[in-house]
Design a protein around this motif. Sequence first.
Motif, mmCIF file in Angstrom:
data_model
loop_
_atom_site.group_PDB
_atom_site.id
_atom_site.type_symbol
_atom_site.label_atom_id
_atom_site.label_comp_id
_atom_site.label_asym_id
_atom_site.label_seq_id
_atom_site.Cartn_x
_atom_site.Cartn_y
_atom_site.Cartn_z
ATOM 1 N N ALA A 4 0.835 -1.211 0.000
ATOM 2 C CA ALA A 4 0.000 0.000 0.000
ATOM 3 C C ALA A 4 0.865 1.254 0.000
ATOM 4 C CB ALA A 4 -0.927 -0.008 1.215
ATOM 5 N N LEU A 5 1.963 1.243 0.744
ATOM 6 C CA LEU A 5 2.876 2.384 0.755
ATOM 7 C C LEU A 5 3.454 2.638 -0.629
ATOM 8 C CD1 LEU A 5 4.729 1.606 4.097
ATOM 9 C CD2 LEU A 5 3.364 3.650 3.667
ATOM 10 N N ALA A 6 3.635 1.546 -1.381
ATOM 11 C CA ALA A 6 4.170 1.660 -2.738
ATOM 12 C C ALA A 6 3.086 1.952 -3.766
ATOM 13 C CB ALA A 6 4.900 0.375 -3.112
ATOM 14 N N GLY A 7 1.834 2.116 -3.295
ATOM 15 C CA GLY A 7 0.729 2.397 -4.204
ATOM 16 C C GLY A 7 0.289 1.199 -5.003
ATOM 17 N N GLN A 8 0.528 -0.017 -4.458
ATOM 18 C CA GLN A 8 0.259 -1.242 -5.202
ATOM 19 C C GLN A 8 -0.864 -2.084 -4.599
ATOM 20 O OE1 GLN A 8 4.093 -3.139 -5.363
ATOM 21 N NE2 GLN A 8 4.963 -1.583 -6.712
ATOM 22 N N GLY A 9 -1.668 -1.513 -3.741
ATOM 23 C CA GLY A 9 -2.761 -2.285 -3.166
ATOM 24 C C GLY A 9 -3.416 -1.556 -2.019
ATOM 25 N N ASP A 10 -4.471 -2.165 -1.492
ATOM 26 C CA ASP A 10 -5.203 -1.566 -0.379
ATOM 27 C C ASP A 10 -4.474 -1.784 0.938
ATOM 28 O OD1 ASP A 10 -7.269 -0.808 -2.097
ATOM 29 O OD2 ASP A 10 -8.349 -2.703 -1.820
ATOM 30 N N LEU A 11 -4.817 -0.962 1.918
ATOM 31 C CA LEU A 11 -4.285 -1.145 3.267
ATOM 32 C C LEU A 11 -4.756 -2.479 3.837
ATOM 33 C CD1 LEU A 11 -4.838 2.417 4.750
ATOM 34 C CD2 LEU A 11 -2.626 1.264 4.500
ATOM 35 N N PRO A 12 -3.965 -3.076 4.731
ATOM 36 C CA PRO A 12 -4.388 -4.334 5.349
ATOM 37 C C PRO A 12 -5.636 -4.180 6.206
ATOM 38 C CG PRO A 12 -2.421 -3.471 6.413
ATOM 39 C CD PRO A 12 -2.631 -2.658 5.186
#
Length: 360
Positions: A324-332
């Motif tokens: 998510a920090l890398a802009g590659q998915g949702d937050l856990p």
Amino acid sequence: MASQSWNVGVVGYGFSAKTFHIPFVQQVPELNLYAVVQRTPKPDDDAEKDHPGIKSYRSTEDMVKDSAVDVVIITTAPDSHFELAKLALESGKHVVVEKPFTPTYKEAAELNDIAKKQNKLLAVYQNRRWDADFVTLSKLVKNNSLGRVVEYHTHFDRHRPQEPSADASKWKNKVIPGGSAIYDLGTHLLDQAVQLLGMPDRVTAFIGSQRRVNTSGFEDSFTVLLHYKSGLMVTAKAGVVSAEEKQLRFWVRGEEGTFKKFHLDCQEEQLKGGMKPTDNGYGRESSERYGTLTTIKNGSPVKEVVPTVEPPTYTEYYRKLARALAGQGDLPASGTEAAQVIRLIELAKESSKTGRTLDV
């Protein structure tokens, strides 16, 4: 090209930080344990000695001034979460808050607004989304092994009828904002239910104490009923008077089958016993703890053992955070999702107080 990495600063150096956060942060290459806030290190309890090379701060105010800190993980007692998370967000940091998120929905909503305004990620540590038993149950529900689910029982019962001794270092048995079993254990049970089944339409709850001696008034037990328009009923329950050889964890009934599971997920037990996430066997249940699936075949109930899946373990929380920090998915587990759980807890408290079923 090398992967981007983020420096992580941990606020607090107690049981939560040492057991549930730092070991899993260290398993994710993109995350670097950079700093710890520890107010009063001791010769046998010093973050700098345990983790050579980190920076050690005595206050969160000092740590968030460090421009090298990218992510702040808050592991302190829940009555401090709002102020510390607000400070970190307004200092331009991404933030992970230990559950329970905040004592009130109003505070949770304000933190989400601040995160949005600051364009920073705000996550809450709902690590039990990666309990192996819950992952197993989720697969059964999603692949329709149970058919249409009509009842979902989720328990966190123990037999601890004696009043806990007063310990100044432990908030979990104190009457504080964000304290009590409904905040401590209820956040896990309710979060799992909402993740799997969605938000309910109404709430009925009974919150109080099962202990004969309870000098503090601490609410050690709860039963929360979540009503859905579909007819589904969720019962989320935790108690401290339950003398059982094996405690019920899940009992989920659908038109096509019933899943029943005893025992808690083993990860916390293993971590307390000194296992590390990298140790062989970590997170894996023994076969005698497997759940059972009962279905109707040729008009008769047939029971089969369901092996617990090999879990992604709590490390998956921080893997997802890194993505998510890398802009590659949702937050856990986002602050928005966690705020909804706090809203359900507030409704449960009001329902218990007034004796009414409340609309969500």
